[in-house]
Design an enzyme around this catalytic site. Structure first.
Site, short mmCIF file in Angstrom:
data_model
loop_
_atom_site.label_atom_id
_atom_site.label_comp_id
_atom_site.label_asym_id
_atom_site.label_seq_id
_atom_site.Cartn_x
_atom_site.Cartn_y
_atom_site.Cartn_z
N ASP A 14 14.49 98.77 76.56
CA ASP A 14 15.01 98.51 77.91
C ASP A 14 14.41 97.20 78.40
O ASP A 14 13.23 97.14 78.77
CB ASP A 14 14.62 99.66 78.83
CG ASP A 14 15.25 99.53 80.22
OD1 ASP A 14 15.76 98.44 80.55
OD2 ASP A 14 15.21 100.51 81.00
N GLU B 27 14.53 107.49 82.47
CA GLU B 27 15.51 106.44 82.16
C GLU B 27 15.88 106.39 80.67
O GLU B 27 17.07 106.26 80.36
CB GLU B 27 14.98 105.08 82.64
CG GLU B 27 14.97 104.96 84.16
CD GLU B 27 14.19 103.76 84.65
OE1 GLU B 27 13.67 102.99 83.81
OE2 GLU B 27 14.10 103.57 85.88
N LYS C 67 9.69 98.87 93.36
CA LYS C 67 9.54 99.97 92.41
C LYS C 67 8.21 99.87 91.66
O LYS C 67 7.67 100.89 91.24
CB LYS C 67 10.72 99.94 91.43
CG LYS C 67 10.73 101.08 90.42
CD LYS C 67 11.98 101.00 89.57
CE LYS C 67 11.99 102.02 88.45
NZ LYS C 67 13.23 101.96 87.67
N ASP D 53 20.51 104.95 89.83
CA ASP D 53 19.55 104.18 89.04
C ASP D 53 18.88 103.19 89.98
O ASP D 53 19.47 102.16 90.33
CB ASP D 53 20.26 103.45 87.89
CG ASP D 53 19.32 102.51 87.13
OD1 ASP D 53 18.09 102.70 87.20
OD2 ASP D 53 19.84 101.59 86.46
#
Length: 439
Positions: A225, A203, A100, A37
């Site tokens: 999330d 995800e 990211k 992850d």
């Protein structure tokens, strides 16, 4: 003929008995495929253990099961994770985080300038791609995928240390809204770390697998999330073992860092009121920030938390300024105060939730499961807010910090052929889907 059938039955029975005895008395094989992850704020690595079927999220030598997504550059070394964070205050221009957000993405010059303005490190435009300009004993540029590769290499080493074998294959998760280019560049980052990626999984789907939803009869799954820096809400439609992402929305500028910042601002003002001087020294601000972060975490479990920090307050900066005597700042923060400071930010969580329901043509009561992912969903007020909105409690049976890596590790076990075999979650590509973003 009957003799041949009898012999075949005896051989089959012997094989089954040998398999059973092997499972009972022989050590299970060591996992060879890891689950990764690569988060915006934190990263984790997990493995699926054959035989027992448990997922282990691998800890570093200090027992920490996640590492900060930060990479620092010095004249002598490249530091990743906690070591990089320790360098951040001393050398912020050479400590890269949030890489990211930039990986595989093409930017217009104005958009890149706007998105990079809030970072202490220099972001430059290389034909539409973002790169980070580093200045140590020389000046050079590094790509987001190189930064990602250092984090993945760190996790690869953590897995190899724990398992005692060389690791070359992995499954990795990406945000559901990542396009083909962003996915390919994430795979490229893994390749730079010496890893072959067997599968890229979204995800939200990984989180749903962690909660076991790929094996039960649910239809509409909402994944909220909320991590350190971003909010992503996804509506999954599941039929059998297949997941289709029906709608996505979120806020790329909302997360736990913002909640901590509100508390930090409040604390710094309390210092100014008590001592007549606001903290300005880097060391003071760093200590306060760490104390505030710890208090925020404690407030998820306790009704109040104490902040106690030694400070070296200085009225004016300069070489002639005398070294100030240390003072002890102490304050008790109640959960109600923390919620009051952040209530407007908490309310922003509901906008993308309403959007994905509207785009998915669903009423609130049509959602079968609400899955929470990301450490910020531990905050009691946020859980209450979501429960009040839907009229039912969200599913909190899995550690939200580790939900994604748990699901990715399960998928890694499947790809590695681990026993007991799990049901694999199949994702149906939705190439026309676009994420609605709030800010």
């Amino acid at each position: 003929m009957s003799g041949e059938m009898s012999l075949f039955g005896s051989v089959l029975l012997a094989l089954l008995l040998a398999g059973y005895l092997g499972q009972q008395y022989l050590p299970p094989p060591t996992p060879k495929v890891i689950g990764l992850d690569l988060g915006t704020t934190f990263c984790s690595v997990g493995v699926f253990h054959p035989g027992g079927g448990e997922v282990e999220v691998i800890a570093d030598e200090q027992g920490r099961r996640s590492i900060p997504s930060a990479v620092a550059f010095t004249a002598a070394a490249v530091l990743a994770g906690h070591d990089a964070v320790d360098r951040a205050d001393a050398s912020p221009q050479n400590t890269v985080y949030d890489a990211k957000r930039f990986i595989g993405k093409l930017f217009e010059p104005e958009a890149l300038e706007r998105d990079s303005a809030r970072y202490p490190f220099k972001v430059i435009n290389n034909n539409g791609s973002a790169e980070f300009l580093i200045s140590t004993n020389r000046t050079f540029a590094v790509s987001p995928e190189f930064v990602g590769s250092r984090l993945l290499l760190q996790m690869k080493k953590m897995a190899e240390r724990r398992l005692g074998v060389a690791i070359q294959r992995a499954v990795i998760s990406v945000p559901a809204e990542f396009d083909e280019r962003q996915r390919n560049y994430t795979v490229r980052a893994a390749n730079l770390a010496g890893l072959e990626i067997l599968r890229v999984i979204n995800e939200p789907t990984a989180a749903a697998m962690a909660y076991g939803l790929h094996k039960v009869d649910v239809f509409n799954v909402l994944v909220v999330d909320l991590g350190g820096g971003t909010l992503d809400v996804s509506l999954l439609n599941k039929q059998g073992g297949m997941f289709l992402t029906r709608a996505m929305a979120g806020n790329n500028k909302l997360g736990g860092q913002d909640f901590s910042q509100r508390l930090l601002q409040f604390t710094m003002e309390r210092v100014r009121q008590e001592f007549g001087v606001a903290p300005t020294l880097k060391e003071d601000v760093h200590r306060l920030r760490q104390a505030v972060e710890a208090a925020k975490l404690n407030l998820t479990l306790q009704p109040s938390a104490t902040i106690e920090v030694p400070l070296h307050l200085r009225a004016a900066e300069g070489p002639e300024s005398p070294a100030p005597a240390p003072v002890l700042f102490r304050a008790t923060i109640g959960r109600e105060l923390f919620e009051e400071l952040n209530e407007d930010l908490f309310q922003k969580i509901l906008a993308p939730v309403e959007t994905v329901l509207a785009e998915g043509h669903l009423a609130r009561e049509d959602v079968d499961e609400i899955v929470l992912v990301g450490g910020s969903t531990r905050i009691p007020r946020i859980r209450r807010l979501i429960a009040e909105f839907f009229g039912k409690e969200p599913n909190t049976s899995v550690d939200p910090d580790l939900a994604v890596v748990t699901g990715v590790a399960i998928q890694a076990g499947i790809m590695g052929g681990s026993w007991p075999l799990q049901v694999s979650a199949i994702e149906i590509p939705n190439r026309h889907l676009r994420k609605t973003n709030f800010s």
